[in-house]
Write a protein that holds these residues in place. Structure first.
Motif, PDB file in Angstrom:
ATOM      1  N   UNK A 148     -29.098  40.570 -17.573  1.00  0.00           N
ATOM      2  CA  UNK A 148     -27.672  39.684 -18.299  1.00  0.00           C
ATOM      3  C   UNK A 148     -27.732  39.666 -18.995  1.00  0.00           C
ATOM      4  N   UNK A 149     -26.862  39.770 -20.202  1.00  0.00           N
ATOM      5  CA  UNK A 149     -26.528  39.525 -21.714  1.00  0.00           C
ATOM      6  C   UNK A 149     -26.208  38.214 -22.011  1.00  0.00           C
ATOM      7  N   UNK A 150     -26.737  37.616 -22.719  1.00  0.00           N
ATOM      8  CA  UNK A 150     -26.133  36.031 -23.273  1.00  0.00           C
ATOM      9  C   UNK A 150     -24.047  36.160 -23.407  1.00  0.00           C
ATOM     10  N   UNK A 151     -23.214  35.738 -22.049  1.00  0.00           N
ATOM     11  CA  UNK A 151     -22.514  35.997 -22.750  1.00  0.00           C
ATOM     12  C   UNK A 151     -21.107  34.544 -22.643  1.00  0.00           C
ATOM     13  N   UNK A 152     -20.791  34.497 -23.516  1.00  0.00           N
ATOM     14  CA  UNK A 152     -19.594  32.778 -23.041  1.00  0.00           C
ATOM     15  C   UNK A 152     -18.540  33.204 -22.174  1.00  0.00           C
ATOM     16  N   UNK A 153     -18.584  32.728 -20.955  1.00  0.00           N
ATOM     17  CA  UNK A 153     -17.269  32.720 -20.538  1.00  0.00           C
ATOM     18  C   UNK A 153     -15.670  31.895 -20.833  1.00  0.00           C
ATOM     19  N   UNK A 154     -14.729  32.529 -20.143  1.00  0.00           N
ATOM     20  CA  UNK A 154     -13.665  31.465 -20.814  1.00  0.00           C
ATOM     21  C   UNK A 154     -13.813  30.376 -20.721  1.00  0.00           C
ATOM     22  N   UNK A 155     -14.612  29.550 -19.114  1.00  0.00           N
ATOM     23  CA  UNK A 155     -14.818  28.596 -19.044  1.00  0.00           C
ATOM     24  C   UNK A 155     -15.874  27.586 -19.602  1.00  0.00           C
ATOM     25  N   UNK A 156     -17.117  28.722 -19.471  1.00  0.00           N
ATOM     26  CA  UNK A 156     -17.181  27.871 -21.084  1.00  0.00           C
ATOM     27  C   UNK A 156     -17.529  27.330 -21.992  1.00  0.00           C
ATOM     28  N   UNK A 157     -15.938  28.030 -22.931  1.00  0.00           N
ATOM     29  CA  UNK A 157     -14.954  27.259 -24.007  1.00  0.00           C
ATOM     30  C   UNK A 157     -14.403  26.533 -22.965  1.00  0.00           C
ATOM     31  N   UNK A 158     -13.419  26.647 -22.489  1.00  0.00           N
ATOM     32  CA  UNK A 158     -12.589  25.314 -21.947  1.00  0.00           C
ATOM     33  C   UNK A 158     -13.625  24.093 -21.756  1.00  0.00           C
ATOM     34  N   UNK A 159     -14.813  24.395 -21.244  1.00  0.00           N
ATOM     35  CA  UNK A 159     -15.527  22.574 -20.970  1.00  0.00           C
ATOM     36  C   UNK A 159     -15.765  22.704 -22.306  1.00  0.00           C
ATOM     37  N   UNK A 160     -16.107  23.660 -23.495  1.00  0.00           N
ATOM     38  CA  UNK A 160     -16.318  23.757 -25.097  1.00  0.00           C
ATOM     39  C   UNK A 160     -15.477  22.195 -25.494  1.00  0.00           C
ATOM     40  N   UNK A 161     -14.898  22.520 -24.960  1.00  0.00           N
ATOM     41  CA  UNK A 161     -12.960  22.299 -25.983  1.00  0.00           C
ATOM     42  C   UNK A 161     -12.886  20.805 -25.340  1.00  0.00           C
ATOM     43  N   UNK A 162     -13.020  20.909 -23.689  1.00  0.00           N
ATOM     44  CA  UNK A 162     -12.766  19.772 -23.606  1.00  0.00           C
ATOM     45  C   UNK A 162     -13.691  18.695 -23.771  1.00  0.00           C
ATOM     46  N   UNK A 163     -14.978  19.138 -24.105  1.00  0.00           N
ATOM     47  CA  UNK A 163     -15.664  18.076 -25.029  1.00  0.00           C
ATOM     48  C   UNK A 163     -15.147  17.629 -26.365  1.00  0.00           C
ATOM     49  N   UNK A 164     -14.979  18.412 -26.781  1.00  0.00           N
ATOM     50  CA  UNK A 164     -14.727  18.507 -28.102  1.00  0.00           C
ATOM     51  C   UNK A 164     -13.342  17.381 -28.392  1.00  0.00           C
ATOM     52  N   UNK A 165     -12.640  17.578 -26.930  1.00  0.00           N
ATOM     53  CA  UNK A 165     -11.325  16.695 -27.164  1.00  0.00           C
ATOM     54  C   UNK A 165     -11.502  15.538 -26.348  1.00  0.00           C
ATOM     55  N   UNK A 166     -12.621  15.012 -25.426  1.00  0.00           N
ATOM     56  CA  UNK A 166     -12.672  14.113 -24.923  1.00  0.00           C
ATOM     57  C   UNK A 166     -13.740  12.820 -25.991  1.00  0.00           C
ATOM     58  N   UNK A 167     -14.647  13.785 -26.591  1.00  0.00           N
ATOM     59  CA  UNK A 167     -14.802  13.318 -28.008  1.00  0.00           C
ATOM     60  C   UNK A 167     -14.183  12.186 -28.761  1.00  0.00           C
ATOM     61  N   UNK A 168     -12.963  13.015 -29.015  1.00  0.00           N
ATOM     62  CA  UNK A 168     -12.204  12.822 -30.203  1.00  0.00           C
ATOM     63  C   UNK A 168     -11.403  11.937 -29.621  1.00  0.00           C
ATOM     64  N   UNK A 169     -11.281  11.754 -28.642  1.00  0.00           N
ATOM     65  CA  UNK A 169     -10.135  10.365 -27.602  1.00  0.00           C
ATOM     66  C   UNK A 169     -11.087   9.680 -27.391  1.00  0.00           C
ATOM     67  N   UNK A 170     -12.627   9.737 -27.341  1.00  0.00           N
ATOM     68  CA  UNK A 170     -13.241   8.381 -27.230  1.00  0.00           C
ATOM     69  C   UNK A 170     -13.174   7.272 -28.803  1.00  0.00           C
ATOM     70  N   UNK A 171     -13.364   8.398 -30.011  1.00  0.00           N
ATOM     71  CA  UNK A 171     -13.314   7.798 -31.098  1.00  0.00           C
ATOM     72  C   UNK A 171     -12.432   6.854 -31.725  1.00  0.00           C
TER      73      UNK A 171
END
Length: 151
Positions: free
Chosen positions: A1-24
């Motif tokens: 299986x190749x290393x491939x980022x799924x749409x869900x992984x991208x969504x989780x990364x974006x949510x992490x950035x969003x929640x981080x910004x909200x915390x700051x």
């Protein structure tokens, strides 16, 4: 299986950035508000004799959210890069999120009346949902495989 980022992984990364910004952002607001109330003479008089200063508790809770915000940023970058450390930092962020919810529940329970305890418990449950989802996702075979380091 190749290393491939799924749409869900991208969504989780974006949510992490969003929640981080909200915390700051919330940390900055709490810091400014608490610094006003902690230096205002009337607020100092009002909190005397209560055994605790609600603004200090709020400030402590906000301060403790900064390490989780940093972990969220690092994990989001790691997820986008599919770096092996991205999975580790996602685990760290999820654990910090749950610990922060427990600590926030304990600190804030000292401030609320008994009628607001239900609201506080509901807030605690909601605060644990996203970290629990992260813990589940990083333990799935798809995520484990995606983050395996390749030579």
């Amino acid at each position: 299986m190749d290393k491939e980022r799924t749409g869900g992984m991208t969504a989780i990364a974006v949510l992490n950035f969003t929640f981080s910004g909200m915390s700051i952002f919330s940390f900055i607001i709490v810091l400014l508000t608490a610094s006003f109330y902690l230096t205002h003479p009337l607020m100092t008089l009002m909190s005397m004799g209560k055994g605790h200063d609600p603004w200090m508790i709020l400030l402590a809770t906000a301060l403790l959210s900064l390490p989780a915000a940093a972990a969220a940023i690092v994990s989001g970058i790691g997820i986008l890069k599919l770096a092996p450390w991205g999975r580790t930092w996602t685990f760290v962020y999820a654990i910090l999120g749950i610990l922060g919810a427990v600590l926030g529940l304990w600190l804030n329970s000292r401030l609320v009346t008994e009628m607001k305890q239900v609201s506080l418990a509901l807030s605690f449950i909601i605060s644990c949902i996203y970290p629990a989802i992260l813990l589940y996702l990083i333990s799935t075979a798809r995520w484990k495989q995606a983050f395996i380091s390749r030579p």
